[in-house]
Design a protein around this motif. Sequence first.
Motif, PDB file in Angstrom:
ATOM      1  N   TYR A 156       4.690  14.248   4.906  1.00 15.69           N
ATOM      2  CA  TYR A 156       5.873  15.116   4.943  1.00 15.69           C
ATOM      3  C   TYR A 156       6.964  14.635   4.003  1.00 15.69           C
ATOM      4  O   TYR A 156       8.131  14.525   4.369  1.00 15.69           O
ATOM      5  N   ASN A 157       6.617  14.326   2.772  1.00 21.71           N
ATOM      6  CA  ASN A 157       7.586  14.000   1.735  1.00 21.71           C
ATOM      7  C   ASN A 157       7.276  14.846   0.501  1.00 21.71           C
ATOM      8  O   ASN A 157       6.554  15.843   0.600  1.00 21.71           O
TER       9      ASN A 157
ATOM     10  N   THR B  20      -7.693  -4.098   2.364  1.00 24.16           N
ATOM     11  CA  THR B  20      -8.892  -4.070   3.204  1.00 24.16           C
ATOM     12  C   THR B  20      -8.584  -3.952   4.695  1.00 24.16           C
ATOM     13  O   THR B  20      -9.472  -3.619   5.479  1.00 24.16           O
ATOM     14  N   GLN B  21      -7.336  -4.250   5.104  1.00 29.11           N
ATOM     15  CA  GLN B  21      -6.995  -4.162   6.522  1.00 29.11           C
ATOM     16  C   GLN B  21      -6.391  -2.814   6.901  1.00 29.11           C
ATOM     17  O   GLN B  21      -6.093  -2.579   8.080  1.00 29.11           O
ATOM     18  N   LEU B  22      -6.232  -1.927   5.939  1.00 32.73           N
ATOM     19  CA  LEU B  22      -5.602  -0.635   6.206  1.00 32.73           C
ATOM     20  C   LEU B  22      -6.508   0.210   7.103  1.00 32.73           C
ATOM     21  O   LEU B  22      -7.686   0.431   6.793  1.00 32.73           O
ATOM     22  N   THR B  23      -5.962   0.693   8.219  1.00 31.51           N
ATOM     23  CA  THR B  23      -6.727   1.551   9.130  1.00 31.51           C
ATOM     24  C   THR B  23      -6.251   2.999   9.088  1.00 31.51           C
ATOM     25  O   THR B  23      -7.052   3.917   9.276  1.00 31.51           O
ATOM     26  N   ASP B  24      -4.961   3.218   8.862  1.00 33.35           N
ATOM     27  CA  ASP B  24      -4.396   4.573   8.855  1.00 33.35           C
ATOM     28  C   ASP B  24      -3.711   4.833   7.525  1.00 33.35           C
ATOM     29  O   ASP B  24      -2.749   4.133   7.170  1.00 33.35           O
ATOM     30  N   LEU B  25      -4.176   5.846   6.792  1.00 33.47           N
ATOM     31  CA  LEU B  25      -3.570   6.210   5.515  1.00 33.47           C
ATOM     32  C   LEU B  25      -3.166   7.680   5.580  1.00 33.47           C
ATOM     33  O   LEU B  25      -4.008   8.576   5.594  1.00 33.47           O
ATOM     34  N   TYR B  26      -1.865   7.923   5.637  1.00 38.39           N
ATOM     35  CA  TYR B  26      -1.310   9.269   5.760  1.00 38.39           C
ATOM     36  C   TYR B  26      -0.508   9.605   4.501  1.00 38.39           C
ATOM     37  O   TYR B  26       0.631   9.172   4.345  1.00 38.39           O
ATOM     38  N   LEU B  27      -1.119  10.368   3.615  1.00 43.18           N
ATOM     39  CA  LEU B  27      -0.431  10.825   2.410  1.00 43.18           C
ATOM     40  C   LEU B  27      -0.358  12.343   2.386  1.00 43.18           C
ATOM     41  O   LEU B  27      -0.071  12.946   1.337  1.00 43.18           O
ATOM     42  N   ASN B  28      -0.629  12.986   3.494  1.00 44.09           N
ATOM     43  CA  ASN B  28      -0.661  14.447   3.568  1.00 44.09           C
ATOM     44  C   ASN B  28       0.730  15.056   3.432  1.00 44.09           C
ATOM     45  O   ASN B  28       1.748  14.388   3.593  1.00 44.09           O
ATOM     46  N   MET B  29       0.734  16.353   3.101  1.00 42.56           N
ATOM     47  CA  MET B  29       1.970  17.128   2.942  1.00 42.56           C
ATOM     48  C   MET B  29       2.872  16.528   1.869  1.00 42.56           C
ATOM     49  O   MET B  29       4.052  16.288   2.076  1.00 42.56           O
ATOM     50  N   ASN B  30       2.300  16.247   0.699  1.00 41.06           N
ATOM     51  CA  ASN B  30       3.041  15.784  -0.461  1.00 41.06           C
ATOM     52  C   ASN B  30       2.587  16.591  -1.679  1.00 41.06           C
ATOM     53  O   ASN B  30       2.046  17.699  -1.518  1.00 41.06           O
ATOM     54  N   ASN B  31       2.801  16.057  -2.862  1.00 42.40           N
ATOM     55  CA  ASN B  31       2.367  16.722  -4.097  1.00 42.40           C
ATOM     56  C   ASN B  31       1.481  15.802  -4.928  1.00 42.40           C
ATOM     57  O   ASN B  31       1.500  15.848  -6.161  1.00 42.40           O
ATOM     58  N   PHE B  32       0.705  14.938  -4.264  1.00 45.00           N
ATOM     59  CA  PHE B  32      -0.203  14.053  -4.984  1.00 45.00           C
ATOM     60  C   PHE B  32      -1.249  14.876  -5.748  1.00 45.00           C
ATOM     61  O   PHE B  32      -1.656  15.954  -5.300  1.00 45.00           O
ATOM     62  N   SER B  33      -1.690  14.347  -6.880  1.00 43.60           N
ATOM     63  CA  SER B  33      -2.651  15.070  -7.717  1.00 43.60           C
ATOM     64  C   SER B  33      -3.698  14.088  -8.259  1.00 43.60           C
ATOM     65  O   SER B  33      -3.712  12.914  -7.909  1.00 43.60           O
ATOM     66  N   GLY B  34      -4.564  14.605  -9.136  1.00 41.71           N
ATOM     67  CA  GLY B  34      -5.625  13.776  -9.709  1.00 41.71           C
ATOM     68  C   GLY B  34      -6.898  13.855  -8.886  1.00 41.71           C
ATOM     69  O   GLY B  34      -6.979  14.568  -7.885  1.00 41.71           O
ATOM     70  N   ASN B  35      -7.909  13.105  -9.309  1.00 40.31           N
ATOM     71  CA  ASN B  35      -9.187  13.079  -8.610  1.00 40.31           C
ATOM     72  C   ASN B  35      -9.175  12.049  -7.480  1.00 40.31           C
ATOM     73  O   ASN B  35      -8.397  11.094  -7.511  1.00 40.31           O
TER      74      ASN B  35
END
Length: 677
Positions: free
Chosen positions: A99-100, A114-129
């Motif tokens: 939400y940014n 390697t210890q990351l369990t939760d990755l929330y990048l949704n609701m943004n304008n990220f692009s690329g493959n």
Amino acid sequence: MGISPFLLSFYLCVYIPLAYGNDNDMKALMEMKSSLDPDNRYLISWSGLGHPCDGSMEGVACNENGQVANISLQGKGLFGKLSPAIADLKSLTGLYLHYNSLYGEIPREIFYLTQLTDLYLNMNNFSGNLDPELGNMGGLQVLQLCYNQFTGSIPSQLGSLKKLSVLALQYNQLSGAIPASLGDLRTLARLDLSSNRLFGSIPAKIADAPLEVLDVSNNNLSGIVPPALKRLVEGFRYVNNPGLCGAGFSTLRVCSASDRLNPDLPESYGGGTPGLSKKNIPETANLKLNCSEARCSNSSRTPQASVAIGVIVTLIALVAVGVVAFAMYRRRKQKLSTAFDHSDSHLSTDNPKEVYRKNGSPLISLEYSSGWDPLAEGRRFGGFSQEILQSFRFNLEEVQSSTQYFSKKNLLGKSKFAAVYKGILRDGSVVAIKSITKTSCKSEESEFLKGLNVLTSLRHESLVRLRGFCSSKGRGECFLIYDYVPNGNLLSYIDVKEDGQVLEWSIRVSIISGIAKGLEYLHGCKVNKPALVHQNISARNVLIDQRFKPLLSDSGLHKLLTDDTVFSALKASAAMGYLAPEYATTGRFTEKSDIFAFGVLVLQILSGKRNVNSPTRVAAESCVFHDFIDANIHGRFCEHEAAKLATLALLCTHESPEQRPSMDAVVQELGTLASSS
């Protein structure tokens, strides 16, 4: 008095590295700030003073070893990029930036966390493959990348994320086929690939995953749907993929011979389409036909040409592999060098026991307070078990973040006692969140819990499903979380203007039948449950889903609300004629008063008018169709069905409640209508 050599060495080995580790984390955080918030408008508390774990930096939480473990900056208005410096936060387990308005590509350095369990990048304008190295993040449990602008194909390497339970990629611009390797994920419960540009068939192997929800709607998929997906029932969503076919799915066409032998529609990722060899089809690819849109002919190549092409392709592949291997070697060497240069590699913990979160967390943990708190631990009011309590309750942080902190753009509607917001939950599902003020809720906690117990027990295909609830003394509100229903309420399809959507006759008949079945369930006609009177049947409280099925909302809600609030909510319904005449003398609601309101609804649906006046009723009694059937359908209706429905509506709205039929009888009559059509 001097310091002993032992104490000095202890100080040098422990305290200095710890302080340096904090300094290293602080350096990484400040680099992230300059990239995430270049104008210093939203992360003002990130001043660079003190330590990351002293509680002064908004959204930053640490583990017991004094290392940054959690960054929660959802809904903060950030407008920038994600910095590669994030790789220096080696103990990070949760990153919540949804939400940014962040943009650009995901930095490759993030794949080293390697210890990351939760990755929330949704609701943004990220692009690329989507980088195949995402598959190296073996600790991931939730990967939320939906509602961005990602392109390219879905990497088959995601099948290596053995702990993944949620993969949300919907509403991007992804193409190519669905990797069969996702079927290897033995903990995957929710897979949402909807609203992309995916093609090919659904791999049979996908059905092997322990999915509860698979959403592939709004793509270009084709071919045979794996029969095993029938077990998901409504959890399998596939609309707007005209090329799909299968047996046992209500809205899918039956497969033909061409579906089984079509070389242009491969199941690119495992399973089998008879007659098609897949050994040369890559597991992730934007498949292209390089034959000038004409059929390729095997005779156009000589054996010598094929051998030459094969040698060239092999040489190119070997060179490419060498270049990639050298680049990875250099990258790893640089990473190791950086780690040793900063002298903090020995401070990392493989399994931190606990994460201390001072600024809230998206993780489930109900807010407890003294005073009004009907969901406090250990209570069993009204037979409400702790098992049900645990499965239904949400925490305030999740409610806030799902609605972008109650953003006005997510506001769906508002009344004197409640507001309804659209939200997206941690698992990527879309919900409607009803916020009710404390003063509108029953003040006796036992009564509130009894009402909540009723709401959580309601389960029917014609009722909006309650997903959960939350209470907050701090905000003075309680929240009810329902499934989001996309097509608005029935009221928006009545008195339709020129630019509005007109419901076809068959849809109107189906809506009437669905409402009746929902009321039959509430009244306990065919199920072993106490009868429940809805009390507020109206076009506003009938929601329409994506298949134009009706869903009754606010069922049982009066059980949570004060009498004054219930009475206030009824005023609007009374003004539109839904209130049964006997209420004026008895002041009580019964099943018969629900049936009266249902009859009014039927007349509204048939006539297309909110105000069902006397001339409309007279026309219905006389079966003068052109005077009471909605003119917007231009005569495209069945007179036999119209006459029967009009008679039923008049019976349901009889002035005497004793003369009105039961909902069981209404449903039976509608069943004969369907069988005779």
